[in-house]
Motif scaffolding. Structure first.
Motif, PDB file in Angstrom:
ATOM      1  N   MET A  12      37.305  31.091  26.291  1.00 50.92           N
ATOM      2  CA  MET A  12      36.988  31.818  27.527  1.00 50.92           C
ATOM      3  C   MET A  12      36.604  33.260  27.232  1.00 50.92           C
ATOM      4  N   LEU A  13      35.928  33.841  28.190  1.00 47.13           N
ATOM      5  CA  LEU A  13      35.690  35.276  28.171  1.00 47.13           C
ATOM      6  C   LEU A  13      36.929  35.939  28.736  1.00 47.13           C
ATOM      7  N   ARG A  14      37.556  36.781  27.932  1.00 46.35           N
ATOM      8  CA  ARG A  14      38.754  37.499  28.368  1.00 46.35           C
ATOM      9  C   ARG A  14      38.338  38.874  28.871  1.00 46.35           C
ATOM     10  N   LEU A  15      38.715  39.191  30.106  1.00 46.32           N
ATOM     11  CA  LEU A  15      38.429  40.490  30.701  1.00 46.32           C
ATOM     12  C   LEU A  15      39.759  41.182  30.979  1.00 46.32           C
ATOM     13  N   ALA A  16      40.066  42.214  30.189  1.00 43.41           N
ATOM     14  CA  ALA A  16      41.372  42.866  30.259  1.00 43.41           C
ATOM     15  C   ALA A  16      41.255  44.290  30.773  1.00 43.41           C
ATOM     16  N   THR A  17      42.210  44.689  31.593  1.00 40.15           N
ATOM     17  CA  THR A  17      42.245  46.074  32.057  1.00 40.15           C
ATOM     18  C   THR A  17      42.584  46.974  30.872  1.00 40.15           C
ATOM     19  N   PRO A  18      42.049  48.190  30.829  1.00 44.42           N
ATOM     20  CA  PRO A  18      42.361  49.088  29.709  1.00 44.42           C
ATOM     21  C   PRO A  18      43.801  49.586  29.783  1.00 44.42           C
ATOM     22  N   GLY A  19      44.416  49.722  28.613  1.00 46.88           N
ATOM     23  CA  GLY A  19      45.779  50.231  28.559  1.00 46.88           C
ATOM     24  C   GLY A  19      46.723  49.372  29.377  1.00 46.88           C
ATOM     25  N   TYR A  20      47.478  50.009  30.248  1.00 49.22           N
ATOM     26  CA  TYR A  20      48.431  49.303  31.103  1.00 49.22           C
ATOM     27  C   TYR A  20      48.040  49.381  32.573  1.00 49.22           C
ATOM     28  N   LYS A  21      46.755  49.567  32.833  1.00 48.51           N
ATOM     29  CA  LYS A  21      46.302  49.679  34.221  1.00 48.51           C
ATOM     30  C   LYS A  21      46.414  48.347  34.950  1.00 48.51           C
ATOM     31  N   ARG A  22      46.629  48.432  36.253  1.00 45.68           N
ATOM     32  CA  ARG A  22      46.670  47.257  37.097  1.00 45.68           C
ATOM     33  C   ARG A  22      45.249  46.886  37.521  1.00 45.68           C
ATOM     34  N   PHE A  23      45.098  45.640  37.994  1.00 41.42           N
ATOM     35  CA  PHE A  23      43.785  45.215  38.469  1.00 41.42           C
ATOM     36  C   PHE A  23      43.257  46.167  39.542  1.00 41.42           C
ATOM     37  N   SER A  24      44.159  46.617  40.412  1.00 41.59           N
ATOM     38  CA  SER A  24      43.754  47.468  41.540  1.00 41.59           C
ATOM     39  C   SER A  24      43.388  48.889  41.122  1.00 41.59           C
ATOM     40  N   GLN A  25      43.678  49.247  39.867  1.00 42.85           N
ATOM     41  CA  GLN A  25      43.441  50.617  39.404  1.00 42.85           C
ATOM     42  C   GLN A  25      42.168  50.793  38.602  1.00 42.85           C
ATOM     43  N   THR A  26      41.567  49.699  38.155  1.00 40.95           N
ATOM     44  CA  THR A  26      40.489  49.842  37.176  1.00 40.95           C
ATOM     45  C   THR A  26      39.140  49.396  37.715  1.00 40.95           C
ATOM     46  N   ASP A  27      38.088  50.026  37.195  1.00 36.94           N
ATOM     47  CA  ASP A  27      36.731  49.541  37.446  1.00 36.94           C
ATOM     48  C   ASP A  27      36.049  49.183  36.120  1.00 36.94           C
TER      49      ASP A  27
END
Length: 343
Positions: A12-27
């Motif tokens: 799969m393509l893994r899409l991870a937030t940078p660092g410890y950011k939440r989904f709601s915090q990152t673009d």
């Protein structure tokens, strides 16, 4: 030269937030490729073991980029087939302290889930192979993937190839109508080396442990259940599990246990006081086990020690795959856990 280790499953393509950011915090999402079975192939390639990965990818730029990435890792991709609609995706939010990590799957209608019998020539693939590895994720995905996997297992048994499985039970993936307790037992009956625990044995594999309610899992309880697994599934020769003590999302303890039909062996216990990425830890363990069984066929103690040390190192590495060498694992086994700069 060792014959190839073959792995089969969905990447799969893994899409991870940078660092410890939440989904709601990152673009921004960091994109990499990963999946249980391919992670094993990448680790083995790092260890100098010839390995081939079998899957189905969409015939587009993302699928081709994935194949090129695996080639760069030293994995044989010559038997990957192309077709279908899309590549599966999973999103990762890395937890910290008391907040656990989260995974969201987006893999419906992927190229892999729409696989059919006859797409893979298993007899040709197994000609120069000695080992075949699969995980319980594959039959959870679709009935078509299950049928292709069964083709592989039947042919591997016919050709005398060692088969390993990581139960890897994921409740989110097993849908109504595709019952884990009906599918997994007939697949495990064709398997020789198994990673699973007491819960897997009872929930997934139909072994009634008869352990007291709320009993604490231990080396002793695992030995009892592993013995029952071998009695129910006569092809099984090794059963392995791990024990993770969770102090926080970033601090765990880690130990491995192996039953060889006669005795229960235990690895050293590691203190993982700063976890970078725990995704793929079980795959790193499996790759370490395969490496050990191939290189030290008469010494299961060094095999479980090597596998757990390799898995420990994976927890320090970002991404799905364990990017370490045999020498680095052996250095850790000697007790070098200081993390000093290598001048």
């Amino acid at each position: 030269m060792n014959k190839k280790v073959i792995t089969f499953g969905e990447i799969m393509l893994r899409l991870a937030t940078p660092g410890y950011k939440r989904f709601s915090q990152t673009d921004i999402f960091a994109g990499t490729f990963g999946g249980g079975e391919v992670n094993v192939s990448v680790s083995l390639a790092n260890y100098g073991i010839p390995t081939a990965y079998i899957t189905r990818l969409p015939d587009n730029d993302i699928g081709k980029s994935c194949k090129e990435t695996l080639n760069e890792c030293g994995v044989d991709t010559s038997h990957i087939v192309f077709g279908g609609e899309r590549m599966g995706i999973y999103y990762l939010e890395t937890g910290a302290v008391a907040r656990g990590s989260k995974v969201v799957y987006d893999r419906a209608h992927s190229a892999f889930t729409s696989m059919k019998k006859g797409m893979i020539d298993w007899e040709e693939i197994f000609q120069d192979a000695s080992w075949f590895h699969w995980t319980g994720i594959t039959p959870a995905i679709s009935s078509g993937a299950t049928e292709v996997l069964e083709e592989a297992l039947i042919k591997a048994n016919e050709m005398g190839i060692t088969v390993s499985c990581d139960v890897n039970y994921r409740s989110k993936l097993w849908k109504e109508g595709n019952k884990v307790e009906e599918v997994m037992p007939r697949l495990i009956a064709k398997t020789n080396v198994l990673i699973g625990n007491e819960f897997d044995a009872e929930k997934v594999l139909g072994v009634q442990s008869n352990l007291p309610p709320n009993v604490e899992y231990s080396k002793f309880t695992f030995g009892l259940v592993a013995k029952q697994l071998m009695q129910k599934y006569p092809r099984l020769k090794k059963v392995i599990t791990t024990r993770r003590g969770t102090i926080s999302a970033n601090h765990n303890t880690w130990v491995g246990i192996l039953f060889d039909g006669k005795q229960v062996l235990e690895s050293a216990t590691y203190q993982m006081t700063h976890i970078v990425d725990r995704v793929g830890g079980g795959d790193a363990l499996m790759a370490g086990l395969i490496y050990g069984f191939i290189n030290w066929p008469n010494d299961d103690q060094i095999t479980i020690d090597f596998a757990v040390a390799a898995s420990f190192l994976k927890h320090t590495i970002s991404g799905d795959a364990n990017d370490v060498s045999v020498e680095e694992v052996k250095e850790l086994m000697k007790g070098n856990t200081t993390g000093k700069i290598d001048w």
